[in-house]
Design a protein around this motif. Structure first.
Motif, PDB file in Angstrom:
ATOM      1  N   PHE A   1       0.828  -1.195   0.000  1.00 55.91           N
ATOM      2  CA  PHE A   1       0.000   0.000   0.000  1.00 55.91           C
ATOM      3  C   PHE A   1       0.871   1.256   0.000  1.00 55.91           C
ATOM      4  CE2 PHE A   1      -2.570  -3.345   1.943  1.00 55.91           C
ATOM      5  CZ  PHE A   1      -3.733  -3.255   1.202  1.00 55.91           C
ATOM      6  N   ARG A   2       1.995   1.185   0.700  1.00 60.23           N
ATOM      7  CA  ARG A   2       2.886   2.336   0.749  1.00 60.23           C
ATOM      8  C   ARG A   2       3.601   2.539  -0.572  1.00 60.23           C
ATOM      9  NH1 ARG A   2       5.101  -0.307   6.250  1.00 60.23           N
ATOM     10  NH2 ARG A   2       3.434   0.337   7.641  1.00 60.23           N
ATOM     11  N   GLU A   3       3.757   1.462  -1.343  1.00 59.89           N
ATOM     12  CA  GLU A   3       4.443   1.576  -2.624  1.00 59.89           C
ATOM     13  C   GLU A   3       3.682   2.472  -3.591  1.00 59.89           C
ATOM     14  OE1 GLU A   3       5.032  -2.363  -4.037  1.00 59.89           O
ATOM     15  OE2 GLU A   3       6.694  -2.781  -2.683  1.00 59.89           O
ATOM     16  N   HIS A   4       2.394   2.650  -3.362  1.00 60.09           N
ATOM     17  CA  HIS A   4       1.615   3.525  -4.235  1.00 60.09           C
ATOM     18  C   HIS A   4       2.068   4.980  -4.107  1.00 60.09           C
ATOM     19  CE1 HIS A   4      -1.052   0.416  -5.619  1.00 60.09           C
ATOM     20  NE2 HIS A   4      -1.414   0.094  -4.397  1.00 60.09           N
ATOM     21  N   LEU A   5       2.795   5.297  -3.037  1.00 60.61           N
ATOM     22  CA  LEU A   5       3.330   6.650  -2.893  1.00 60.61           C
ATOM     23  C   LEU A   5       4.217   7.013  -4.068  1.00 60.61           C
ATOM     24  CD1 LEU A   5       4.297   6.785   0.895  1.00 60.61           C
ATOM     25  CD2 LEU A   5       2.519   8.120  -0.231  1.00 60.61           C
ATOM     26  N   VAL A   6       5.023   6.054  -4.528  1.00 64.34           N
ATOM     27  CA  VAL A   6       5.921   6.320  -5.646  1.00 64.34           C
ATOM     28  C   VAL A   6       5.124   6.589  -6.912  1.00 64.34           C
ATOM     29  CG1 VAL A   6       7.709   5.338  -7.122  1.00 64.34           C
ATOM     30  CG2 VAL A   6       7.815   4.997  -4.664  1.00 64.34           C
ATOM     31  N   ASP A   7       4.065   5.799  -7.137  1.00 67.65           N
ATOM     32  CA  ASP A   7       3.239   6.006  -8.320  1.00 67.65           C
ATOM     33  C   ASP A   7       2.521   7.354  -8.273  1.00 67.65           C
ATOM     34  OD1 ASP A   7       3.752   3.880  -9.938  1.00 67.65           O
ATOM     35  OD2 ASP A   7       2.218   2.588  -9.061  1.00 67.65           O
ATOM     36  N   ILE A   8       2.043   7.732  -7.077  1.00 67.91           N
ATOM     37  CA  ILE A   8       1.302   8.984  -6.952  1.00 67.91           C
ATOM     38  C   ILE A   8       2.230  10.187  -7.068  1.00 67.91           C
ATOM     39  CG2 ILE A   8      -0.074  10.406  -5.392  1.00 67.91           C
ATOM     40  CD1 ILE A   8      -1.259   7.781  -4.277  1.00 67.91           C
ATOM     41  N   PHE A   9       3.296  10.185  -6.238  1.00 67.31           N
ATOM     42  CA  PHE A   9       4.203  11.331  -6.211  1.00 67.31           C
ATOM     43  C   PHE A   9       5.165  11.350  -7.393  1.00 67.31           C
ATOM     44  CE2 PHE A   9       3.063  11.149  -1.660  1.00 67.31           C
ATOM     45  CZ  PHE A   9       2.677  12.467  -1.482  1.00 67.31           C
ATOM     46  N   GLY A  10       5.669  10.189  -7.763  1.00 69.13           N
ATOM     47  CA  GLY A  10       6.703  10.139  -8.796  1.00 69.13           C
ATOM     48  C   GLY A  10       6.174  10.065 -10.207  1.00 69.13           C
ATOM     49  N   THR A  11       4.898   9.667 -10.388  1.00 65.50           N
ATOM     50  CA  THR A  11       4.367   9.463 -11.729  1.00 65.50           C
ATOM     51  C   THR A  11       3.140  10.314 -12.011  1.00 65.50           C
ATOM     52  OG1 THR A  11       5.187   7.181 -11.716  1.00 65.50           O
ATOM     53  CG2 THR A  11       3.521   7.723 -13.341  1.00 65.50           C
ATOM     54  N   LEU A  12       2.096  10.146 -11.217  1.00 63.52           N
ATOM     55  CA  LEU A  12       0.820  10.803 -11.510  1.00 63.52           C
ATOM     56  C   LEU A  12       0.886  12.318 -11.337  1.00 63.52           C
ATOM     57  CD1 LEU A  12      -2.033  10.240 -12.435  1.00 63.52           C
ATOM     58  CD2 LEU A  12      -2.713   9.966 -10.049  1.00 63.52           C
ATOM     59  N   VAL A  13       1.461  12.780 -10.232  1.00 66.89           N
ATOM     60  CA  VAL A  13       1.533  14.223  -9.971  1.00 66.89           C
ATOM     61  C   VAL A  13       2.318  14.960 -11.060  1.00 66.89           C
ATOM     62  CG1 VAL A  13       2.413  15.995  -8.401  1.00 66.89           C
ATOM     63  CG2 VAL A  13       1.178  14.030  -7.481  1.00 66.89           C
ATOM     64  N   PRO A  14       3.549  14.507 -11.425  1.00 70.38           N
ATOM     65  CA  PRO A  14       4.254  15.175 -12.521  1.00 70.38           C
ATOM     66  C   PRO A  14       3.504  15.102 -13.848  1.00 70.38           C
ATOM     67  CG  PRO A  14       5.764  13.815 -11.248  1.00 70.38           C
ATOM     68  CD  PRO A  14       4.384  13.476 -10.784  1.00 70.38           C
ATOM     69  N   GLY A  15       2.808  13.966 -14.099  1.00 66.13           N
ATOM     70  CA  GLY A  15       2.045  13.829 -15.332  1.00 66.13           C
ATOM     71  C   GLY A  15       0.908  14.832 -15.406  1.00 66.13           C
TER      72      GLY A  15
END
Length: 321
Positions: A16-30
């Motif tokens: 569940f914590r791994e989703h932080l990378v997807d949210i902060f590192g991928t979705l937000v910049p996108g």
């Protein structure tokens, strides 16, 4: 046995914590990239279309249809935009973080005008002898000041994990962490032990032995990923904005227009592109001020977590020495 069960139970929450990378590192910049691009392109595209539509019938009809379409398909458009944002963010996510690190270090080095003593306390510095003449020359030739490379193999100064990590830890009074760093900046024979895979292996073991420490490290890594992705987003927005400003200025100077349309078709496109350009520049500079320090903190946190884990688990480094 109870300890192993506890570790596995704690590790259950890590996905569940791994989703932080997807949210902060991928979705937000996108999302940031998509919004900046839309705001940067919208008015210039409208102005160009208006050039071929003196009575504004075509542009009005296009705007009318777009508004009507978005009104009926709000959810679907939102989902599509999120997917597109994620796709763009994933591309930026995979780009080289060392380039951002190098740009950040270059910016900091220019600001501080490092002297010989300061240089010796940094993770990133010249491999080999540092002479006073070299320092003076680099201060005078400020554009080349950041190019600090090996005298033999010309390795990049910000190649992660850093060549001079061992020396840096000792200079900062953290010699207890040097056992996890088998390479030395001045000893090229030890460079074969310097690898990102080694750091990743330590993180994998931390996920098992110290899940709470790993969570903190993972959160820090998510922010670093976000910063590097946003740095790339702002880099491309700067290029796009500059191109659009040049095109708008060319239209203003060489293509005459009815004075009543001068503001909407010429001035506003230039202003919108310029505003996006300024915002992108400010955001990129803010990242350059802190990114290198964040990257150094990341590896120090990983090694500190490894040290804590090795106290109760003597076999923590087994196979890595």
């Amino acid at each position: 046995m109870n300890k192993r069960i506890k570790i596995k139970k704690e590790s259950f929450y890590i996905p569940f914590r791994e989703h932080l990378v997807d949210i902060f590192g991928t979705l937000v910049p996108g999302i940031l990239f998509l919004n900046f691009t839309i705001f940067t392109l919208a008015w210039p595209i409208w102005a160009i279309l208006a050039e071929f539509d003196d009575k504004r019938l075509m542009t009005y009809e296009i705007a009318k249809r777009i508004i009507k379409f978005t009104k009926f398909f709000k959810s679907e458009i939102g989902i599509v935009l999120i997917i597109i944002s994620y796709a763009f963010g994933r591309i930026f996510f995979r780009l080289n973080k060392d380039k951002v690190d190098e740009d950040s270090y270059r910016y900091i080095a220019r600001k501080k005008l490092l002297n010989k003593e300061t240089l010796e306390n940094w993770v990133v510095r010249k491999k080999g002898e540092v002479s006073e003449n070299w320092i003076v020359r680099k201060i005078k030739e400020i554009s080349e000041y950041w190019v600090i490379r090996s005298t033999k193999n010309e390795s990049p100064i910000c190649d992660y994990p850093y060549y001079y990590l061992y020396e840096y830890l000792e200079s900062k009074g953290m010699s207890h962490l040097t056992k996890f760093v088998p390479w030395r900046g001045e000893d090229e024979e030890t460079y074969k032990y310097r690898a990102t895979h080694r750091i990743n292996a330590i993180k994998i073991r931390l996920m098992y032995y110290e899940p709470y420490s790993f969570t903190y490290i993972f959160r820090n890594e998510a922010h670093i990923r976000m910063m590097s992705s946003i740095w790339y987003v702002m880099t491309y927005i700067l290029r796009l904005g500059l191109i659009l400003i040049i095109i708008s200025i060319i239209l203003l100077l060489y293509f005459p227009i009815d004075p009543s349309y001068l503001v909407t078709r010429r001035i506003i496109p230039i202003l919108t592109s310029f505003i996006m350009l300024v915002l992108a520049f400010i955001i990129k500079r803010a990242i350059k001020k802190i990114y290198h320090f964040m990257r150094v903190r990341e590896i120090v946190l990983i090694l500190e977590g490894a040290y804590i884990a090795s106290i109760e688990n003597p076999d923590f480094l087994k196979g890595l020495n």
